[in-house]
Design a protein around this motif. Structure first.
Motif, PDB file in Angstrom:
ATOM      1  N   LEU A  87      33.734  33.057  44.320  1.00  0.00           N
ATOM      2  CA  LEU A  87      33.784  34.512  44.201  1.00  0.00           C
ATOM      3  C   LEU A  87      32.381  35.102  44.328  1.00  0.00           C
ATOM      4  CD1 LEU A  87      36.286  34.799  41.205  1.00  0.00           C
ATOM      5  CD2 LEU A  87      36.788  34.951  43.649  1.00  0.00           C
ATOM      6  N   PRO A  88      32.272  36.321  44.863  1.00  0.00           N
ATOM      7  CA  PRO A  88      30.963  36.949  45.078  1.00  0.00           C
ATOM      8  C   PRO A  88      30.286  37.354  43.771  1.00  0.00           C
ATOM      9  CG  PRO A  88      32.686  37.969  46.435  1.00  0.00           C
ATOM     10  CD  PRO A  88      33.372  37.130  45.414  1.00  0.00           C
ATOM     11  N   GLU A  89      29.018  37.685  43.887  1.00  0.00           N
ATOM     12  CA  GLU A  89      28.225  38.062  42.715  1.00  0.00           C
ATOM     13  C   GLU A  89      28.772  39.300  42.007  1.00  0.00           C
ATOM     14  OE1 GLU A  89      25.705  36.478  41.301  1.00  0.00           O
ATOM     15  OE2 GLU A  89      25.851  34.845  42.750  1.00  0.00           O
ATOM     16  N   TYR A  90      29.434  40.182  42.750  1.00  0.00           N
ATOM     17  CA  TYR A  90      29.862  41.440  42.138  1.00  0.00           C
ATOM     18  C   TYR A  90      31.014  41.280  41.144  1.00  0.00           C
ATOM     19  CZ  TYR A  90      33.312  41.462  46.024  1.00  0.00           C
ATOM     20  OH  TYR A  90      34.303  41.138  46.917  1.00  0.00           O
ATOM     21  N   VAL A  91      31.573  40.082  41.013  1.00  0.00           N
ATOM     22  CA  VAL A  91      32.657  39.891  40.041  1.00  0.00           C
ATOM     23  C   VAL A  91      32.129  39.563  38.646  1.00  0.00           C
ATOM     24  CG1 VAL A  91      34.158  39.022  41.859  1.00  0.00           C
ATOM     25  CG2 VAL A  91      32.983  37.394  40.376  1.00  0.00           C
ATOM     26  N   GLU A  92      30.825  39.480  38.495  1.00  0.00           N
ATOM     27  CA  GLU A  92      30.228  39.132  37.200  1.00  0.00           C
ATOM     28  C   GLU A  92      30.844  39.958  36.061  1.00  0.00           C
ATOM     29  OE1 GLU A  92      25.923  39.635  35.013  1.00  0.00           O
ATOM     30  OE2 GLU A  92      25.952  39.384  37.172  1.00  0.00           O
ATOM     31  N   ASN A  93      31.137  39.287  34.959  1.00  0.00           N
ATOM     32  CA  ASN A  93      31.786  39.833  33.764  1.00  0.00           C
ATOM     33  C   ASN A  93      33.305  39.940  33.913  1.00  0.00           C
ATOM     34  OD1 ASN A  93      29.338  40.001  32.478  1.00  0.00           O
ATOM     35  ND2 ASN A  93      29.161  42.221  32.622  1.00  0.00           N
ATOM     36  N   VAL A  94      33.807  39.917  35.149  1.00  0.00           N
ATOM     37  CA  VAL A  94      35.254  39.901  35.363  1.00  0.00           C
ATOM     38  C   VAL A  94      35.721  38.471  35.586  1.00  0.00           C
ATOM     39  CG1 VAL A  94      37.124  40.651  36.884  1.00  0.00           C
ATOM     40  CG2 VAL A  94      35.320  42.252  36.240  1.00  0.00           C
ATOM     41  N   ASN A  95      35.001  37.734  36.428  1.00  0.00           N
ATOM     42  CA  ASN A  95      35.285  36.330  36.663  1.00  0.00           C
ATOM     43  C   ASN A  95      33.955  35.628  36.850  1.00  0.00           C
ATOM     44  OD1 ASN A  95      36.408  33.774  37.661  1.00  0.00           O
ATOM     45  ND2 ASN A  95      38.284  34.914  38.036  1.00  0.00           N
ATOM     46  N   ILE A  96      33.976  34.408  37.352  1.00  0.00           N
ATOM     47  CA  ILE A  96      32.763  33.607  37.481  1.00  0.00           C
ATOM     48  C   ILE A  96      32.254  33.676  38.916  1.00  0.00           C
ATOM     49  CG2 ILE A  96      31.836  31.264  37.363  1.00  0.00           C
ATOM     50  CD1 ILE A  96      33.938  30.722  35.180  1.00  0.00           C
ATOM     51  N   PRO A  97      31.051  34.217  39.140  1.00  0.00           N
ATOM     52  CA  PRO A  97      30.496  34.218  40.499  1.00  0.00           C
ATOM     53  C   PRO A  97      30.228  32.791  40.968  1.00  0.00           C
ATOM     54  CG  PRO A  97      29.325  35.753  39.050  1.00  0.00           C
ATOM     55  CD  PRO A  97      30.176  34.898  38.172  1.00  0.00           C
ATOM     56  N   ASP A 105      46.508  38.522  51.259  1.00  0.00           N
ATOM     57  CA  ASP A 105      45.994  37.514  50.333  1.00  0.00           C
ATOM     58  C   ASP A 105      45.420  38.183  49.096  1.00  0.00           C
ATOM     59  OD1 ASP A 105      46.694  35.576  52.113  1.00  0.00           O
ATOM     60  OD2 ASP A 105      44.716  35.420  53.009  1.00  0.00           O
ATOM     61  N   VAL A 106      45.944  37.809  47.933  1.00  0.00           N
ATOM     62  CA  VAL A 106      45.538  38.435  46.679  1.00  0.00           C
ATOM     63  C   VAL A 106      45.306  37.375  45.611  1.00  0.00           C
ATOM     64  CG1 VAL A 106      46.218  40.011  44.815  1.00  0.00           C
ATOM     65  CG2 VAL A 106      46.812  40.562  47.173  1.00  0.00           C
ATOM     66  N   ILE A 107      44.206  37.500  44.889  1.00  0.00           N
ATOM     67  CA  ILE A 107      43.977  36.712  43.687  1.00  0.00           C
ATOM     68  C   ILE A 107      44.480  37.524  42.503  1.00  0.00           C
ATOM     69  CG2 ILE A 107      42.246  35.725  42.139  1.00  0.00           C
ATOM     70  CD1 ILE A 107      40.519  35.217  44.641  1.00  0.00           C
ATOM     71  N   TYR A 108      45.356  36.934  41.728  1.00  0.00           N
ATOM     72  CA  TYR A 108      45.902  37.591  40.531  1.00  0.00           C
ATOM     73  C   TYR A 108      45.222  36.978  39.312  1.00  0.00           C
ATOM     74  CZ  TYR A 108      49.157  38.879  36.818  1.00  0.00           C
ATOM     75  OH  TYR A 108      49.711  39.360  35.648  1.00  0.00           O
ATOM     76  N   GLN A 109      44.740  37.829  38.436  1.00  0.00           N
ATOM     77  CA  GLN A 109      44.015  37.363  37.260  1.00  0.00           C
ATOM     78  C   GLN A 109      44.511  38.066  36.007  1.00  0.00           C
ATOM     79  OE1 GLN A 109      39.691  36.886  37.556  1.00  0.00           O
ATOM     80  NE2 GLN A 109      39.459  38.037  35.646  1.00  0.00           N
ATOM     81  N   THR A 110      44.558  37.313  34.911  1.00  0.00           N
ATOM     82  CA  THR A 110      44.840  37.919  33.619  1.00  0.00           C
ATOM     83  C   THR A 110      43.595  37.835  32.756  1.00  0.00           C
ATOM     84  OG1 THR A 110      46.246  37.873  31.642  1.00  0.00           O
ATOM     85  CG2 THR A 110      45.825  35.757  32.711  1.00  0.00           C
ATOM     86  N   SER A 111      43.213  38.943  32.153  1.00  0.00           N
ATOM     87  CA  SER A 111      42.036  39.095  31.306  1.00  0.00           C
ATOM     88  C   SER A 111      40.745  38.928  32.113  1.00  0.00           C
ATOM     89  CB  SER A 111      42.073  38.123  30.126  1.00  0.00           C
ATOM     90  OG  SER A 111      41.098  38.454  29.167  1.00  0.00           O
ATOM     91  N   THR A 112      39.616  38.826  31.413  1.00  0.00           N
ATOM     92  CA  THR A 112      38.309  38.722  32.055  1.00  0.00           C
ATOM     93  C   THR A 112      37.537  37.550  31.467  1.00  0.00           C
ATOM     94  OG1 THR A 112      37.080  40.090  30.466  1.00  0.00           O
ATOM     95  CG2 THR A 112      38.258  41.242  32.231  1.00  0.00           C
ATOM     96  N   PHE A 167      42.362  41.591  45.174  1.00  0.00           N
ATOM     97  CA  PHE A 167      42.180  41.150  43.795  1.00  0.00           C
ATOM     98  C   PHE A 167      42.947  42.082  42.872  1.00  0.00           C
ATOM     99  CE2 PHE A 167      39.992  38.908  40.463  1.00  0.00           C
ATOM    100  CZ  PHE A 167      39.866  39.826  39.432  1.00  0.00           C
ATOM    101  N   PHE A 168      43.735  41.486  41.969  1.00  0.00           N
ATOM    102  CA  PHE A 168      44.480  42.274  40.994  1.00  0.00           C
ATOM    103  C   PHE A 168      44.283  41.664  39.621  1.00  0.00           C
ATOM    104  CE2 PHE A 168      48.089  43.297  38.339  1.00  0.00           C
ATOM    105  CZ  PHE A 168      48.282  44.648  38.570  1.00  0.00           C
ATOM    106  N   MET A 169      43.900  42.496  38.657  1.00  0.00           N
ATOM    107  CA  MET A 169      43.696  42.005  37.296  1.00  0.00           C
ATOM    108  C   MET A 169      44.649  42.701  36.342  1.00  0.00           C
ATOM    109  SD  MET A 169      40.280  41.853  34.928  1.00  0.00           S
ATOM    110  CE  MET A 169      40.449  43.518  34.256  1.00  0.00           C
ATOM    111  N   THR A 218      48.731  32.073  28.323  1.00  0.00           N
ATOM    112  CA  THR A 218      47.350  31.923  28.733  1.00  0.00           C
ATOM    113  C   THR A 218      46.522  33.161  28.370  1.00  0.00           C
ATOM    114  OG1 THR A 218      45.848  31.679  30.633  1.00  0.00           O
ATOM    115  CG2 THR A 218      47.975  32.724  31.058  1.00  0.00           C
ATOM    116  N   PRO A 219      45.285  32.966  27.887  1.00  0.00           N
ATOM    117  CA  PRO A 219      44.388  34.094  27.636  1.00  0.00           C
ATOM    118  C   PRO A 219      43.525  34.445  28.846  1.00  0.00           C
ATOM    119  CG  PRO A 219      43.398  32.123  26.766  1.00  0.00           C
ATOM    120  CD  PRO A 219      44.721  31.705  27.362  1.00  0.00           C
TER     121      PRO A 219
END
Length: 268
Positions: A195-205, A37-44, A240-242, A105-106
Protein backbone atom coordinates in the motif's frame (compact mmCIF):
# COMPACT_ATOMS: atom_id res chain seq x y z
CA UNK A 1 -45.77 35.86 -30.98
CA UNK A 2 -42.18 37.03 -30.93
CA UNK A 3 -41.52 35.15 -27.65
CA UNK A 4 -42.97 31.98 -29.17
CA UNK A 5 -40.68 32.20 -32.20
CA UNK A 6 -37.63 32.74 -29.95
CA UNK A 7 -38.58 29.73 -27.81
CA UNK A 8 -39.00 27.59 -30.94
CA UNK A 9 -35.56 28.62 -32.23
CA UNK A 10 -33.96 27.79 -28.85
CA UNK A 11 -35.60 24.37 -28.83
CA UNK A 12 -34.35 23.62 -32.35
CA UNK A 13 -30.80 24.68 -31.39
CA UNK A 14 -30.88 22.48 -28.26
CA UNK A 15 -32.07 19.46 -30.26
CA UNK A 16 -29.31 20.06 -32.80
CA UNK A 17 -26.61 20.22 -30.11
CA UNK A 18 -27.85 17.10 -28.33
CA UNK A 19 -28.02 15.09 -31.54
CA UNK A 20 -24.47 16.14 -32.43
CA UNK A 21 -23.17 14.74 -29.13
CA UNK A 22 -21.84 18.07 -27.82
CA UNK A 23 -23.95 17.69 -24.66
CA UNK A 24 -24.31 14.27 -23.07
CA UNK A 25 -27.70 13.47 -21.61
CA UNK A 26 -26.14 10.69 -19.51
CA UNK A 27 -22.55 10.47 -18.30
CA UNK A 28 -20.69 7.73 -20.10
CA UNK A 29 -18.92 5.28 -17.78
CA UNK A 30 -15.15 5.54 -17.79
CA UNK A 31 -13.59 2.18 -18.50
CA UNK A 32 -10.54 1.48 -16.39
CA UNK A 33 -8.52 -1.71 -16.34
CA UNK A 34 -8.79 -2.07 -12.57
CA UNK A 35 -12.11 -0.32 -12.00
CA UNK A 36 -13.78 -3.20 -10.14
CA UNK A 37 -10.89 -4.05 -7.79
CA UNK A 38 -11.53 -3.03 -4.19
CA UNK A 39 -9.74 -3.64 -0.90
CA UNK A 40 -12.27 -3.94 1.92
CA UNK A 41 -11.05 -3.12 5.40
CA UNK A 42 -12.56 -3.10 8.86
CA UNK A 43 -11.18 -0.60 11.40
CA UNK A 44 -7.77 1.09 11.14
CA UNK A 45 -4.21 0.14 11.99
CA UNK A 46 -4.04 3.12 14.35
CA UNK A 47 -6.96 1.72 16.35
CA UNK A 48 -5.20 -1.64 16.57
CA UNK A 49 -2.02 0.09 17.76
CA UNK A 50 -4.07 1.71 20.52
CA UNK A 51 -5.24 -1.69 21.77
CA UNK A 52 -8.68 -1.81 20.16
CA UNK A 53 -8.84 -5.60 19.96
CA UNK A 54 -12.61 -6.02 19.79
CA UNK A 55 -14.53 -5.81 16.53
CA UNK A 56 -18.12 -6.47 15.52
CA UNK A 57 -17.53 -8.00 12.05
CA UNK A 58 -17.73 -11.79 11.78
CA UNK A 59 -15.51 -13.88 9.53
CA UNK A 60 -18.58 -14.89 7.56
CA UNK A 61 -19.37 -11.24 6.87
CA UNK A 62 -15.74 -10.46 6.07
CA UNK A 63 -15.54 -13.24 3.48
CA UNK A 64 -18.45 -11.71 1.60
CA UNK A 65 -16.00 -8.95 0.61
CA UNK A 66 -12.99 -11.04 -0.40
CA UNK A 67 -11.28 -14.40 -0.70
CA UNK A 68 -7.71 -13.25 0.04
CA UNK A 69 -6.39 -11.11 2.83
CA UNK A 70 -5.07 -10.83 6.35
CA UNK A 71 -5.77 -9.42 9.78
CA UNK A 72 -6.28 -10.67 13.31
CA UNK A 73 -9.04 -11.91 15.60
CA UNK A 74 -10.82 -10.49 18.64
CA UNK A 75 -8.59 -10.25 21.71
CA UNK A 76 -5.67 -10.19 19.22
CA UNK A 77 -5.84 -13.98 19.24
CA UNK A 78 -3.41 -14.88 16.48
CA UNK A 79 -2.73 -13.93 12.87
CA UNK A 80 -5.38 -14.22 10.16
CA UNK A 81 -4.60 -15.66 6.73
CA UNK A 82 -7.41 -15.69 4.16
CA UNK A 83 -6.56 -17.76 1.08
CA UNK A 84 -8.97 -19.01 -1.58
CA UNK A 85 -11.88 -18.14 0.69
CA UNK A 86 -10.57 -20.23 3.60
CA UNK A 87 -9.69 -18.36 6.79
CA UNK A 88 -6.87 -19.63 8.99
CA UNK A 89 -6.08 -18.57 12.54
CA UNK A 90 -2.37 -18.93 13.31
CA UNK A 91 -2.24 -18.88 17.08
CA UNK A 92 0.66 -18.17 19.43
CA UNK A 93 1.77 -21.81 19.23
CA UNK A 94 2.45 -21.37 15.52
CA UNK A 95 -0.27 -23.83 14.56
CA UNK A 96 -2.91 -22.84 12.00
CA UNK A 97 -6.54 -23.60 12.76
CA UNK A 98 -9.56 -23.18 10.49
CA UNK A 99 -11.43 -20.05 11.60
CA UNK A 100 -15.14 -20.37 12.20
CA UNK A 101 -17.47 -17.96 10.40
CA UNK A 102 -18.84 -16.80 13.76
CA UNK A 103 -15.44 -15.54 14.94
CA UNK A 104 -14.98 -11.77 14.92
CA UNK A 105 -12.15 -9.51 13.85
CA UNK A 106 -11.00 -6.09 15.13
CA UNK A 107 -8.88 -5.43 12.04
CA UNK A 108 -8.66 -7.07 8.62
CA UNK A 109 -8.19 -6.24 4.93
CA UNK A 110 -9.44 -8.49 2.11
CA UNK A 111 -10.09 -8.42 -1.61
CA UNK A 112 -11.63 -10.57 -4.33
CA UNK A 113 -8.33 -11.60 -5.84
CA UNK A 114 -7.95 -11.49 -9.61
CA UNK A 115 -4.34 -11.53 -10.69
CA UNK A 116 -3.20 -8.88 -13.18
CA UNK A 117 0.56 -9.54 -13.09
CA UNK A 118 2.09 -13.02 -13.03
CA UNK A 119 5.78 -13.85 -12.82
CA UNK A 120 7.67 -17.08 -12.20
CA UNK A 121 10.69 -17.09 -9.88
CA UNK A 122 13.47 -19.46 -10.91
CA UNK A 123 16.35 -18.18 -8.80
CA UNK A 124 16.73 -18.00 -5.04
CA UNK A 125 15.88 -14.62 -3.52
CA UNK A 126 15.59 -13.38 0.03
CA UNK A 127 12.66 -11.20 1.07
CA UNK A 128 14.55 -7.95 0.41
CA UNK A 129 15.42 -9.01 -3.12
CA UNK A 130 11.98 -10.35 -3.98
CA UNK A 131 10.04 -7.38 -2.63
CA UNK A 132 12.36 -5.04 -4.54
CA UNK A 133 11.71 -7.07 -7.70
CA UNK A 134 7.94 -6.98 -7.17
CA UNK A 135 8.15 -3.19 -6.85
CA UNK A 136 9.49 -3.03 -10.41
CA UNK A 137 6.37 -4.86 -11.63
CA UNK A 138 3.95 -2.32 -10.15
CA UNK A 139 2.75 0.26 -12.69
CA UNK A 140 2.33 3.07 -10.13
CA UNK A 141 3.38 3.84 -6.56
CA UNK A 142 -0.01 5.46 -6.02
CA UNK A 143 -2.17 2.39 -6.61
CA UNK A 144 -2.72 -0.52 -4.20
CA UNK A 145 -1.69 -4.12 -4.74
CA UNK A 146 -2.90 -7.44 -3.39
CA UNK A 147 -0.17 -10.07 -3.45
CA UNK A 148 -0.07 -13.86 -3.57
CA UNK A 149 3.26 -15.71 -3.71
CA UNK A 150 3.05 -19.47 -4.14
CA UNK A 151 6.45 -20.99 -3.64
CA UNK A 152 9.04 -23.31 -2.23
CA UNK A 153 10.94 -21.57 0.53
CA UNK A 154 14.33 -22.65 1.82
CA UNK A 155 13.68 -20.48 4.88
CA UNK A 156 10.65 -18.83 6.42
CA UNK A 157 10.40 -16.87 9.68
CA UNK A 158 7.01 -15.82 11.02
CA UNK A 159 5.46 -14.58 14.21
CA UNK A 160 2.10 -14.60 15.92
CA UNK A 161 0.65 -12.96 19.01
CA UNK A 162 -1.10 -14.46 22.04
CA UNK A 163 -4.66 -13.59 23.00
CA UNK A 164 -4.88 -10.54 25.27
CA UNK A 165 -7.05 -9.77 28.26
CA UNK A 166 -8.58 -6.47 29.33
CA UNK A 167 -7.35 -3.89 29.96
CA UNK A 168 -5.69 -4.43 26.60
CA UNK A 169 -2.03 -3.35 26.24
CA UNK A 170 -0.84 -1.39 23.21
CA UNK A 171 0.15 -3.47 20.20
CA UNK A 172 3.79 -2.31 20.37
CA UNK A 173 4.04 -3.72 23.90
CA UNK A 174 2.50 -7.05 22.85
CA UNK A 175 4.90 -7.55 19.95
CA UNK A 176 7.96 -7.00 22.16
CA UNK A 177 7.49 -10.55 23.43
CA UNK A 178 5.98 -12.13 20.33
CA UNK A 179 6.71 -15.80 19.69
CA UNK A 180 8.50 -16.44 16.39
CA UNK A 181 8.67 -19.57 14.25
CA UNK A 182 11.27 -20.74 11.74
CA UNK A 183 10.73 -23.21 8.91
CA UNK A 184 13.27 -24.82 6.60
CA UNK A 185 12.39 -26.16 3.15
CA UNK A 186 8.69 -25.39 3.39
CA UNK A 187 6.17 -24.88 0.61
CA UNK A 188 3.21 -22.56 0.98
CA UNK A 189 1.67 -19.23 0.11
CA UNK A 190 2.34 -15.66 1.16
CA UNK A 191 -0.68 -13.35 0.99
CA UNK A 192 -0.97 -9.65 1.69
CA UNK A 193 -0.75 -6.16 0.32
CA UNK A 194 1.55 -3.38 -0.78
CA UNK A 195 0.00 0.00 0.00
CA UNK A 196 1.18 3.57 -0.71
CA UNK A 197 2.52 5.98 1.88
CA UNK A 198 -0.73 7.95 1.99
CA UNK A 199 -2.53 5.13 3.84
CA UNK A 200 -0.51 5.80 7.01
CA UNK A 201 -2.68 5.55 10.16
CA UNK A 202 -5.37 3.74 8.15
CA UNK A 203 -3.31 0.71 7.14
CA UNK A 204 0.37 -0.22 6.84
CA UNK A 205 2.36 1.52 4.09
CA UNK A 206 4.55 -0.81 2.07
CA UNK A 207 4.39 -4.59 2.33
CA UNK A 208 2.22 -6.40 4.89
CA UNK A 209 2.40 -10.16 4.38
CA UNK A 210 1.19 -13.34 6.12
CA UNK A 211 2.11 -16.97 5.35
CA UNK A 212 0.32 -20.31 5.42
CA UNK A 213 2.07 -23.57 4.54
CA UNK A 214 0.75 -25.91 1.84
CA UNK A 215 -0.87 -28.17 4.45
CA UNK A 216 -2.71 -25.29 6.10
CA UNK A 217 -1.06 -26.31 9.37
CA UNK A 218 1.35 -23.47 10.22
CA UNK A 219 2.22 -19.90 9.29
CA UNK A 220 1.97 -16.39 10.69
CA UNK A 221 3.00 -12.81 10.07
CA UNK A 222 5.99 -12.82 7.71
CA UNK A 223 9.28 -11.52 9.10
CA UNK A 224 11.90 -13.03 6.80
CA UNK A 225 12.09 -15.59 4.02
CA UNK A 226 14.16 -16.97 1.19
CA UNK A 227 12.27 -18.29 -1.82
CA UNK A 228 13.84 -21.00 -3.95
CA UNK A 229 11.22 -21.00 -6.72
CA UNK A 230 7.59 -20.05 -7.16
CA UNK A 231 4.98 -17.85 -8.76
CA UNK A 232 4.20 -14.23 -7.96
CA UNK A 233 0.67 -12.97 -8.57
CA UNK A 234 -0.24 -9.30 -8.18
CA UNK A 235 -3.74 -7.85 -8.29
CA UNK A 236 -3.60 -4.15 -9.17
CA UNK A 237 -6.27 -2.35 -7.14
CA UNK A 238 -7.65 1.17 -7.41
CA UNK A 239 -10.53 0.97 -4.92
CA UNK A 240 -10.60 1.06 -1.13
CA UNK A 241 -13.52 0.77 1.27
CA UNK A 242 -13.25 0.96 5.05
CA UNK A 243 -15.97 -0.08 7.49
CA UNK A 244 -15.70 1.50 10.94
CA UNK A 245 -16.63 -0.75 13.88
CA UNK A 246 -19.56 0.37 16.03
CA UNK A 247 -17.85 -0.82 19.21
CA UNK A 248 -17.57 1.47 22.22
CA UNK A 249 -13.80 1.25 22.17
CA UNK A 250 -13.47 2.37 18.56
CA UNK A 251 -16.01 5.15 18.94
CA UNK A 252 -14.14 6.67 21.89
CA UNK A 253 -10.46 6.07 21.16
CA UNK A 254 -8.24 9.02 20.15
CA UNK A 255 -6.88 8.22 16.68
CA UNK A 256 -5.11 11.53 16.09
CA UNK A 257 -1.35 11.80 15.67
CA UNK A 258 1.25 10.00 13.60
CA UNK A 259 2.17 6.40 14.34
CA UNK A 260 4.70 5.48 11.66
CA UNK A 261 7.40 4.63 14.23
CA UNK A 262 5.04 2.28 16.06
CA UNK A 263 3.97 0.67 12.78
CA UNK A 264 7.63 0.06 11.89
CA UNK A 265 8.24 -1.47 15.30
CA UNK A 266 5.32 -3.92 15.20
CA UNK A 267 6.11 -4.97 11.62
CA UNK A 268 9.66 -6.11 12.41
Amino acid sequence: MRRTIIQLICCLLLISVLSSGCIATEKEPVEREYANDVIYQTSTISALLEGMYEGDLTMGELKEHGDLGLGTFNDLDGEMVLLDGIAYQVKADGIAYKAENSMKTPFAAVTKFESDINETIWQEMNNTELTAYMATLMPSRNLMYAIKIEGNFSYMKTRSVPAQQKPYPRLADVTKEQPTFEFDNVSGTIVGFWLPEYVENVNIPGYHLHFIDSNGSAGGHVLEYTIRSGDVHIDVTDGFFMQCPATEGFLNVDLSGERIEEITQVER
